[in-house]
Design an enzyme around this catalytic site. Structure first.
Site, PDB file in Angstrom:
ATOM      1  N   LYS A  17      47.783 -32.973  20.039  1.00 28.37           N
ATOM      2  CA  LYS A  17      47.952 -32.133  21.129  1.00 28.37           C
ATOM      3  C   LYS A  17      47.161 -30.628  20.710  1.00 28.37           C
ATOM      4  O   LYS A  17      47.874 -30.418  19.486  1.00 28.37           O
ATOM      5  CB  LYS A  17      49.211 -32.193  21.565  1.00 28.37           C
ATOM      6  CG  LYS A  17      49.406 -31.098  22.884  1.00 28.37           C
ATOM      7  CD  LYS A  17      50.900 -31.352  23.487  1.00 28.37           C
ATOM      8  CE  LYS A  17      51.054 -30.574  24.560  1.00 28.37           C
ATOM      9  NZ  LYS A  17      52.597 -30.818  25.249  1.00 28.37           N
ATOM     10  N   SER A  44      52.910 -32.225  29.979  1.00 30.09           N
ATOM     11  CA  SER A  44      51.706 -31.581  29.558  1.00 30.09           C
ATOM     12  C   SER A  44      50.553 -32.027  28.441  1.00 30.09           C
ATOM     13  O   SER A  44      49.682 -31.642  28.210  1.00 30.09           O
ATOM     14  CB  SER A  44      52.154 -29.857  28.804  1.00 30.09           C
ATOM     15  OG  SER A  44      52.992 -30.399  27.906  1.00 30.09           O
ATOM     16  N   SER A  60      57.221 -33.913  28.480  1.00 33.55           N
ATOM     17  CA  SER A  60      55.648 -33.962  28.182  1.00 33.55           C
ATOM     18  C   SER A  60      55.159 -34.808  27.368  1.00 33.55           C
ATOM     19  O   SER A  60      53.925 -34.911  27.140  1.00 33.55           O
ATOM     20  CB  SER A  60      55.385 -32.357  27.645  1.00 33.55           C
ATOM     21  OG  SER A  60      55.339 -31.535  28.796  1.00 33.55           O
TER      22      SER A  60
END
Lengths: 74, 468
Positions: free
Chosen positions: B84, B159, B183
């Site tokens: 990420k 997310s 997330s």
């Protein structure tokens, strides 16, 4: 705060000014419904009956990570 | 894209690791297959912000040479992974999905990045995410929005949107996500893969752009439960650079997945997760009820449990997350608000409006939640529930308030810090994945893995791949 209650726009402006957000009237009007939602959601927190031992935050007593030299070493 | 490329990219970490170790597969061949697949599919899926093709091939060649010399490092050696884009990578732009950090190039790796490099993993690139790990897919954030490989009109969750999409589509074998309110488990659920948020303090957050210091967790998303165990093993442990990490010894997670769950006590907090709520999907509840039946068939003992303070978990989560995020971002919010996307700018601004008293009260409420869960965990070994209240929404159904309107089934475990995994447990009639969440006692990731693995092996949803 009840479902239909919300603070006035003037009161909301005070909150945003205190946070130094510097919002325009258009931004205030756009943000206020979101604030009203969260204010309704979070009102329950002020109604909680908590005890003195329900401490929220702890200040760590150790200074190890700051690696201070011992006085004798100086 | 050839049949071979697809077959290689659909191997699990455990399968590929065994082949790499025994010389049956070359890290170079494997990495090249992933880069070809990214080239072929990522224009549509938009899972990657940065692809590190040259670096990845160089790392793969190094891994190959090491393995040939007999210097095999372990089950992540030669495995192509991605991060990420809030994990710092030395010399590689790390944006947190925001124009605010669009040109930020760290001079040091995050601890987790360094640990994965040390494990021999090959870094394919940096993955898309919701801006600063909050809110939803915001077309005003300045970065492409990752799409769900099961249905391109639907979000992959967030997310860690790119992490979920990339793993599900076979664009990497495993990814790191981060989790402040769900997330990791959310994208895992929406993308039909496994994802675990380990116990607070189990994985270092050093070098990871924060959202909320007391709620943030790091963890892996992978195709299978055992792959999550392998990847968590590589990143778990005490880090002197992160004072919130624990000295507790790290067990052998992969070994822990084996074994049956006969007699395992599974708590089901129906009053919260299965309430008759119009905002909760009936398809989701149906799939999870069926999954609970599978656990029972495997010998687990189900017990309805009550956690009274779940009633105000959402309130505590909202105040803490927004207040801490505001504290971190307030300077930029005042000086360059135009660089934030509209969704995150609004949510962060709300964080500046809570009082200190409300923040402290929210943290105190969190203690009560921990006590209530501790009471329940004296009687049961794990807790089971849906991961998400609904399957993935369409992009046009999402706005800044979407996540705030529906009950969060993942946030309570960020508040308590308990380990929690999402594992696929079925599909809606529209073909969207549904996730089963299993949470455990602090630092008892082994039981969480064992339960999830036993379910996975019985239900075998991992055999179904998205139509990409």
């Amino acid at each position: 705060m009840g479902e239909s209650e919300s603070i006035s726009m003037d009161a909301f402006r005070v909150l945003t000014d205190r946070a130094r957000l510097g919002l325009t009237m258009e931004e205030l009007e756009s943000l206020k419904p979101m604030y009203d939602h969260f204010a309704r959601q979070t009102a329950v927190l002020s109604e909680l009956e908590l005890d003195a031992e329900d401490m929220a935050l702890r200040f760590p007593p150790d200074w190890d990570s700051l690696a201070l030299p011992h006085t004798a070493e100086r | 894209m050839t049949q071979t490329t697809t077959e290689l990219c659909y191997l699990t970490i455990r399968e590929a690791g065994a082949l790499l170790r025994d010389g049956g597969l070359s890290p170079v061949e494997l990495t090249r297959a992933f880069l070809e697949r990214i080239e072929s599919l990522d224009g549509t899926l938009q899972a990657y912000i940065t692809v590190l093709a040259d670096d990845a091939m160089a790392e793969a060649r190094t891994a190959e040479a090491e393995i040939l010399r007999g210097e095999y490092r372990g089950p992540m050696h030669g495995i192509p992974i991605a991060l990420k884009d809030l994990y710092d990578t030395k010399g590689v732009r790390t944006t947190a999905g925001s124009r605010v950090m669009a040109d930020r190039v760290p001079t040091e790796d995050a601890t987790t990045t360094a640990l994965l490099r040390a494990s021999g993993a090959v870094l394919l690139g940096k993955l898309a995410m919701h801006e600063f790990a909050l809110g939803g897919p915001d077309p005003t954030c300045g970065f492409p929005l990752a799409r769900n490989p099961w249905s391109l009109e639907h979000i992959p969750g967030g997310s860690s949107s790119g992490s979920g999409a990339a793993v599900a589509a076979g664009l990497c074998m495993g990814a790191l996500g981060s989790c402040t309110g769900g997330s990791i488990r959310g994208p895992a659920s929406h993308c039909g893969i496994a994802g675990i948020k380990a116990t607070y303090g189990r994985v270092s957050r050093y070098g990871v752009v924060p959202l909320s210091w007391t709620l943030d967790h790091c963890g892996p998303l992978t195709w299978t439960v055992e792959d999550s165990a392998i990847m968590l093993q590589a990143i778990a442990g005490y880090d002197p650079k992160d004072p919130t990490t624990s000295h507790a010894p790290v067990p052998d997670y992969l070994a822990s997945v084996e074994g049956d769950i006969r007699g395992l006590r599974v708590g089901v907090p129906r009053h919260y997760f299965f309430a008759d709520d119009p905002d909760v999907s009936k398809d989701t509840l149906s799939a999870v009820e069926t999954a609970l039946g599978v656990l029972e068939d495997l010998g687990a003992v189900l017990e309805d449990v009550t956690v009274p303070s779940l009633a105000y978990a959402g309130a505590a989560q909202s105040v803490i997350m927004a207040s801490e995020a505001f504290a971190y971002h307030q300077s930029n919010l005042r000086t360059r608000p135009q660089d934030f996307g509209e969704m995150v700018r609004a949510r962060f601004r709300i964080g500046g409006l809570f009082t200190a008293g409300e923040y402290v009260q929210a943290q105190r409420a969190r203690n009560v939640l921990k006590r209530d869960f501790a009471e329940v965990l004296r009687r049961v070994d794990v807790l089971a529930s849906p991961t998400m209240s609904n399957p993935a929404p369409r992009f046009d159904e999402v706005d800044a308030m979407s996540t705030a309107r529906v009950p969060s089934f993942t946030g309570p475990y960020n508040l308590t810090g308990m380990p929690a995994i999402s594992v696929p447990c079925g599909f809606t009639p529209e073909g969207l994945p549904v996730g089963l969440q299993i949470a455990g006692k602090p630092f008892d990731e082994p039981t969480v893995f064992r339960t999830a693995y036993a379910y996975q092996q019985q239900a075998r949803w991992f055999e179904r791949r998205p139509p990409v």
